[in-house]
Design an enzyme around this catalytic site. Structure first.
Site, PDB file in Angstrom:
ATOM      1  CG  ASP A  87      -1.811   1.250   1.228  1.00  0.00           C
ATOM      2  OD1 ASP A  87      -2.706   1.327   0.653  1.00  0.00           O
ATOM      3  OD2 ASP A  87      -1.465   2.165   2.172  1.00  0.00           O
ATOM      4  CD  GLU A 102      -2.641   1.864  -3.530  1.00  0.00           C
ATOM      5  OE1 GLU A 102      -1.628   2.136  -2.923  1.00  0.00           O
ATOM      6  OE2 GLU A 102      -3.501   2.688  -3.729  1.00  0.00           O
TER       7      GLU A 102
HETATM    8  C1  OTU Z   1      -4.166   3.862  -0.499  1.00  0.00           C
HETATM    9  O1  OTU Z   1      -4.518   4.885  -1.211  1.00  0.00           O
HETATM   10  C2  OTU Z   1      -5.346   2.899   0.017  1.00  0.00           C
HETATM   11  O2  OTU Z   1      -5.808   2.178  -1.046  1.00  0.00           O
HETATM   12  C3  OTU Z   1      -6.369   3.817   0.698  1.00  0.00           C
HETATM   13  O3  OTU Z   1      -7.704   3.367   1.038  1.00  0.00           O
HETATM   14  C4  OTU Z   1      -5.726   4.382   1.863  1.00  0.00           C
HETATM   15  O4  OTU Z   1      -6.378   5.559   2.379  1.00  0.00           O
HETATM   16  C5  OTU Z   1      -4.198   5.000   1.554  1.00  0.00           C
HETATM   17  O5  OTU Z   1      -3.617   4.136   0.887  1.00  0.00           O
HETATM   18  C6  OTU Z   1      -3.676   5.100   2.850  1.00  0.00           C
HETATM   19  O6  OTU Z   1      -3.234   3.860   3.451  1.00  0.00           O
HETATM   20  O7  OTU Z   1      -2.761   6.148  -4.037  1.00  0.00           O
HETATM   21  O8  OTU Z   1      -0.898   4.839  -2.867  1.00  0.00           O
HETATM   22  O9  OTU Z   1      -6.716   8.840  -2.979  1.00  0.00           O
HETATM   23  O10 OTU Z   1      -6.825   6.137  -3.511  1.00  0.00           O
HETATM   24  O11 OTU Z   1      -4.297   7.267  -1.181  1.00  0.00           O
HETATM   25  C7  OTU Z   1      -1.813   5.361  -1.825  1.00  0.00           C
HETATM   26  C8  OTU Z   1      -6.840   8.119  -2.191  1.00  0.00           C
HETATM   27  C9  OTU Z   1      -3.021   5.630  -2.818  1.00  0.00           C
HETATM   28  C10 OTU Z   1      -6.465   6.658  -2.377  1.00  0.00           C
HETATM   29  C11 OTU Z   1      -4.899   6.613  -2.246  1.00  0.00           C
HETATM   30  C12 OTU Z   1      -4.428   5.329  -2.436  1.00  0.00           C
END
Ligand code: OTU
Length: 626
Positions: free
Chosen positions: A277, A319
Site C-alpha cells: 500500500d 499499489e
Molecule cells: C491507499 O490509497 C489505500 O488504497 C487507501 O484506501 C488508503 O486510504 C491510503 O492508501 C492510505 O493507506 O494511492 O498509494 O486517493 O486512493 O491514497 C496510496 C486516495 C494511494 C487513495 C490513495 C491510495
C-alpha cells in the site's frame, strides 16, 4: 560482509532438510539483497553486522514456514508464471462486508468458486486503530487479526481453506505508515528515542514547510497538508494521509528490518500476495513530491529479494496510483526484479473517462502506451475498487490532441458527480471546485446508471435504460477481462450493487466519499443471483459468461500480445494474438466496424463478417474462424 560468511547467518536457523535449497536461493538473490541494502544503508555504522542479524531473522522465518507453504514455495519457484494464465481471476472485498468475519468469509468460498475466483484480496483485517482508522489502513498491530474479524488461528484456517481450493489470499501490507496507537508510535510519544527515529519528526515547521512546497495532497479537504503537530512528540510528524497515520522513516535500517520480518511472519500465516500500500511514498526527498524516488524502488527490490529467498511462493503487488510512465519501475529489471504485479490505474481511469466522453481516445492512448512487462510479471486490471477513481494519473493522456488536461479531467469528474445529462450517480472526491479534478467515487453500477433503473426495470417501465446501463457495465468488465492482466472484481459488482449512502450519517466517515463504494454484500441481490428475472440475476449471468469465455481463451492470458486496430473514435478495437478481437463501443450511438475475414462471437456463438454494427455501448469478443 563477504557472501560466504553472511550465508551462515541465514542458514543457522534453517532446518537441515531445507538448507541446500535455501543456500541456492541465497546464491541467486543474496547479491541483489545485499546490493540494495548497502546502497540504502551502507553508510550506517555497523551495516554488515546489521545485515547479518537481518539474515538471521530471515533464516528463522524461512525455517518456520509450514511444510505446505514450503511446498508451495518450491512449486512456484519452478513455475514463476503461475499467476499469468487466463484462469486467474481476482475478487476484492472487506472482511466484514463480505462475510462478517474471517470465518464468515470461509463460508463464502463456494461463491468465489462459482465466479471462478483464484485470488481473494481481503481489505485490511489486522488490528486497526481504535476509532477512525481509514477503513483499516491505520494499523495498530501487524501481529494480530483485529478481534472484530477473528483470531490469527482463524486467518491461518482461512488461508488453508482457500489454498485447498486453489485460491490465493492477498492482503494489504501497509508499509508506508502505522497508526498513532501502534506500539512504535506509542513508544515514541512516551519518549523512546529509538522509536522516535521510526518516524519523520521535526521540531518546528521549517523543514515541513520546505517539503510542503513540492508535495501534493491526498486528502486536501479531509486532511490538508502532510504534517501533524503531536504535542507528546513536541514536534511535527509526517502524515501523508490522515493525521493518525504516521509515515515510517525508511531511511532508518531498523524500519526496514522490522517491516521485512513483519512481512515474512504474515507470509507464514498463509498470505500469498502482498498489496504494498502507498508504496510510491516510502522515500522522502526535499524539493520533490516524495513519490517514486529511486530509494523506494531499492526498498522494494530488497523486499523482493528476501521474499525470493525465504518465501518464493509469495507475490508482491505495487499499489502505486501514479502516472503510467512511473509504473514500469515498480517491476524492476529482469536481473533485479521488484514487484510481480502493479495496479493499472491509468487503464481503469481511462475506461471511465472514455465512457464519460463517449470517445475511446483516452483508453486508446493508455492501451497504446502501456509499456511491455519483464518476464513473470502482470498488470492488475479492475473496474472499481474501495478507493476513488484518481483522475490525475491521466494528465499526460488528457493533454493529447491539444486538450487542456485540467479542464478535460474536470469535465469527466463533473460527469461522474451526476453533472448535466449524466447517467452517473457518483460524487467528486476531496474537491468541491467544479474546475478541478481529484477523484470520483461510486459503485460501478451507480456510475454506469444502473442504480436508477433497478426498480423501474423490473416493472418494465425503464427496461431500455437498464439495458443500456447493463451494456456500459459489461463494456468495462469486458475491457478489464480482455486486456491481458490479472483482473480483479470488486465485491457487489457481480450483482450490480449500487452506492451505499449511509456514510453521510457517520461523523467518522462523512468527510470521505470513498465510503459510497463500500457497501455490505446485499443479501437480497445475492439470493437473486441465479434468477434472470431480476436485475442482479441478469448482471451475474452476463458477468459469469464473460469469465467463462475468458477461461477458455488462451489469447486472454496476461502475457499474450495486445495490439490496436484502426476504428471509429468511439470504438476500441483490441486484438489479442492473431485469432481474438475485442470491440468496445464507448458511445451511445451505433458504430460500424469492418471485419476482415470470418469471426464467431465468443459469447453469442454467432458468425460475423464484413461491415458489422456495434449497438450503443456494446462490446463483442470475437474468435477468428479457422
Ligand atoms: C491507499 O490509497 C489505500 O488504497 C487507501 O484506501 C488508503 O486510504 C491510503 O492508501 C492510505 O493507506 O494511492 O498509494 O486517493 O486512493 O491514497 C496510496 C486516495 C494511494 C487513495 C490513495 C491510495
Amino acid at each position: 560482509m563477504p557472501m560466504s560468511s553472511s550465508i551462515h547467518h541465514l542458514l543457522n536457523a534453517v532446518p537441515e532438510a531445507r538448507r541446500a535449497e535455501a543456500a541456492r536461493r541465497y546464491a541467486a538473490h543474496g547479491p541483489a539483497l545485499h546490493g540494495c541494502l548497502h546502497s540504502l544503508y551502507g553508510d550506517t555504522p555497523g551495516f554488515e553486522q546489521w545485515y547479518g542479524s537481518l539474515l538471521s531473522a530471515i533464516g528463522e522465518l524461512h525455517g518456520a514456514r509450514s511444510p505446505a507453504l514450503a511446498a508451495l514455495d518450491t512449486a512456484r519457484a519452478a513455475q514463476p508464471d503461475w499467476f499469468l494464465g487466463q484462469q486467474m481471476l481476482g475478487y476484492c472485498s472487506y472482511v466484514d462486508r463480505f462475510g462478517g468475519d474471517l470465518r464468515g468469509v470461509a463460508k463464502r468460498i463456494p461463491h468465489l468458486q462459482e465466479l471462478g475466483v483464484r485470488y481473494l484480496h481481503l481489505l485490511p483485517f489486522l488490528k486497526m486503530r481504535e476509532g477512525e482508522n481509514d477503513g483499516g489502513f491505520a494499523v495498530a498491530s501487524f501481529e494480530e487479526v483485529d478481534p472484530r474479524f477473528g483470531s490469527n488461528a482463524d486467518l491461518e484456517a482461512l488461508t488453508g481453506d482457500l489454498r485447498s481450493v486453489g485460491i490465493s489470499l492477498c492482503a494489504d501490507f501497509i508499509l508506508n505508515h502505522v497508526a498513532d496507537d501502534h506500539a512504535w508510535a506509542r513508544g515514541a510519544r512516551e519518549g523512546d528515542e529509538r522509536l522516535r527515529q521510526f518516524f519523520h519528526v521535526f521540531p518546528d515547521r521549517s523543514q515541513p514547510d520546505a517539503y510542503e512546497r513540492a508535495l501534493g495532497q491526498v486528502f486536501p479537504q479531509a486532511a490538508p497538508g502532510n504534517f501533524t503537530h503531536v504535542p507528546a512528540l513536541a514536534g511535527w510528524a509526517w502524515t501523508t494521509f490522515y493525521p493518525y497515520q504516521w509515515d515510517l522513516n525508511w531511511s532508518n535500517p531498523e524500519v526496514f528490518a522490522a517491516m521485512a520480518a513483519t512481512l515474512l511472519r504474515l507470509a507464514n500465516r498463509g498470505i500469498e500476495v502482498f498489496r504494498l500500500d502507498s508504496t510510491a511514498f516510502l522515500w522522502k526527498r526535499e524539493g520533490t513530491n516524495c513519490m517514486n524516488q529511486p530509494e523506494a524502488h531499492l526498498i522494494l527490490q530488497a523486499m523482493r529479494a528476501l521474499a525470493s529467498i525465504a518465501a518464493p511462493g509469495v507475490l508482491l503487488k505495487a499499489e502505486a496510483i501514479v502516472p503510467m510512465r512511473e509504473l514500469p519501475a515498480y517491476f524492476g529489471q529482469p536481473a533485479q526484479p521488484e514487484c510481480h504485479i502493479a495496479y493499472h490505474s491509468s487503464l481503469m481511469a481511462a475506461a471511465w473517462g472514455a465512457l464519460a466522453e463517449q470517445d475511446a481516445g483516452l483508453v486508446r492512448s493508455v492501451v497504446a502506451g502501456t509499456p511491455p512487462l519483464p518476464p513473470h510479471a502482470s498488470w492488475l486490471s479492475y473496474v472499481r475498487c474501495h478507493d476513488d477513481i484518481g483522475w490525475n494519473v491521466l494528465r499526460a493522456e488528457a493533454a493529447e490532441g491539444d486538450h487542456d488536461p485540467q479542464a478535460r479531467l474536470a469535465a469527466i469528474s463533473r460527469f461522474f458527480a451526476g453533472g448535466e445529462g449524466s447517467f452517473a450517480r457518483g460524487e467528486a472526491f476531496q474537491s468541491s471546485d467544479p474546475h478541478a479534478a481529484h477523484g470520483s467515487n461510486g459503485m460501478a453500477a451507480s456510475l454506469v446508471g444502473l442504480e436508477d433503473t433497478g426498480s423501474a426495470a423490473i416493472s418494465g417501465a425503464d427496461s431500455d435504460a437498464e439495458a443500456l446501463a447493463m451494456r456500459r457495465l459489461l463494456l468495462l468488465h469486458g475491457l478489464v477481462l480482455g486486456f491481458g492482466a490479472l483482473p480483479v472484481l470488486y465485491m457487489g459488482d457481480e450483482l450490480g450493487q449500487a452506492n451505499d449512502y449511509s456514510f453521510r450519517q457517520r461523523p467518522d466517515r462523512a468527510m470521505d466519499s470513498r465510503w459510497l463504494q463500500r457497501p455490505l454484500l446485499d443479501e437480497q441481490r445475492f439470493a437473486q443471483r441465479h434468477d434472470s428475472s431480476t436485475q442482479a440475476g441478469r448482471v451475474y449471468a452476463a458477468l459469469r459468461a464473460l469469465v467463462a469465455a475468458r477461461q477458455r481463451l488462451p489469447a486472454l492470458a496476461a502475457g499474450e500480445p495486445r495490439s490496436l486496430l484502426p476504428a471509429a473514435p468511439a470504438v476500441l478495437a483490441l486484438q489479442r494474438g492473431e485469432a481474438f478481437l475485442a470491440l468496445y463501443n464507448f458511445s451511445g450511438m451505433s458504430q460500424q466496424f469492418p471485419l476482415q475475414g470470418q469471426w464467431t462471437d465468443a459469447i453469442e456463438r454467432r458468425g460475423l463478417s464484413g461491415e458489422i454494427t456495434l449497438a450503443p455501448w456494446a462490446m463483442h469478443w470475437l474468435e477468428r474462424d479457422n
